[in-house]
Scaffold this active site. Structure first.
Site, PDB file in Angstrom:
ATOM      1  N   HIS A   1       0.224 -11.624   1.776  1.00 50.70           N
ATOM      2  CA  HIS A   1      -0.764 -10.830   1.041  1.00 50.70           C
ATOM      3  C   HIS A   1      -1.388 -11.601  -0.131  1.00 50.70           C
ATOM      4  CE1 HIS A   1      -1.824  -6.383   0.028  1.00 50.70           C
ATOM      5  NE2 HIS A   1      -2.828  -7.188  -0.237  1.00 50.70           N
TER       6      HIS A   1
ATOM      7  N   TYR B   1       0.834  -1.218   0.000  1.00 53.93           N
ATOM      8  CA  TYR B   1       0.000   0.000   0.000  1.00 53.93           C
ATOM      9  C   TYR B   1       0.862   1.258   0.000  1.00 53.93           C
ATOM     10  CZ  TYR B   1      -3.919  -3.030   1.527  1.00 53.93           C
ATOM     11  OH  TYR B   1      -4.868  -4.009   1.643  1.00 53.93           O
TER      12      TYR B   1
END
Length: 269
Positions: free
Chosen positions: A99, A41
């Protein structure tokens, strides 16, 4: 027993710079205590800044981050998590997730799950888990570290994509499900069925969908840049849907997947 992962938290996907600082600051001020971020992110440092400036004691917080695919190798994972901790201004996170599975299986599941378990053993993270894993990958992860070590599988889950087969398997192994994209990029908020239920309950469509997911036992991590939406979403924790209302939302499932990145996504169940 209450689950170690709070049912309701704040997501930070796609939020950058001052926008994410403001979102996290507002969320913490309103009473959010779970903050979900990820290495990819590019906002861990800003999240860490907002947390540090909030004055909320670290012991009250639940911080989640996720290891990116570039860092899955056994000699990289722990070091990358230590970098994340520096950015987040904390000596540990509460939950660290893989992830996405390693593209093309380049890093074996046993290797990165072993490294993740090592990060936990070193006290860098309280809990470990996975994200975007299908049943076959969950089986591999379980073989590597044991089902009891896998705190959650964070997956796209909303009324249009309810992932029942995967959720049922995870549940059978004692693995909790965290729903991301619970509002389906806002698409389900326009759904006539959801809007009807919102009217019946005197609630917003977003509150109804978030409450639906939590009532199924899932954790949710909606994000917002607007303080009033953050505050409104938080009220979903007090909402209860009837069995009939839950069934009407259950009927909306159409396998409507929105997140399926080529080269990253596994073959879904």
């Amino acid at each position: 027993m209450t689950h170690p992962i709070p049912a309701f938290g704040l997501g930070t996907f796609r939020l950058k710079d001052q926008v994410v600082i403001d979102s996290v600051r507002n969320g913490l001020d309103l009473g959010y205590r779970l903050i979900d971020t990820a290495q990819i992110y590019g906002n861990e440092a800003e999240v860490g800044q907002a947390i540090a400036e909030s004055g909320v004691p670290r012991a009250e917080l639940f911080i989640t981050t996720k290891i990116w695919t570039d860092n899955l190798a056994g000699d990289k994972l722990v070091a990358s998590l230590k970098d994340s901790l520096v950015k987040l201004r904390t000596d540990h996170v509460d939950l660290t997730l893989i992830h996405w599975p390693s593209p093309g299986g380049a890093v074996p599941v046993a290797e990165f799950m072993g490294a993740l378990a090592e990060a936990k053993a070193q006290g860098l993270t309280r809990l470990i888990g996975v994200s975007n894993f299908n049943i076959a990958l969950l089986r591999e992860a379980i073989s590597a570290v044991g089902a009891s070590e896998i705190a959650t599988n964070q997956i796209e889950l909303h009324p249009y994509l309810q992932n029942r087969k995967l959720v049922t398997f995870a549940h059978s192994q004692g693995i909790h499900t965290t729903s991301y994209m619970t509002l389906a990029y806002g698409q389900v908020l326009k759904d006539p069925v959801v809007k009807d239920i919102a009217r019946e309950l005197g609630a917003t469509a977003a509150q109804v969908v978030l409450a639906w997911a939590m009532q199924l036992g899932h954790a949710v991590i909606p994000s917002s840049t607007k303080r009033e939406n953050l505050q409104s979403n938080l009220l979903s924790t007090r909402l209860r849907l009837s069995d009939d209302q839950m069934a009407r939302i259950a009927a909306l499932d159409k396998g409507g997947r929105m997140v399926n990145p080529e080269g990253l996504a596994p073959v879904w169940d």
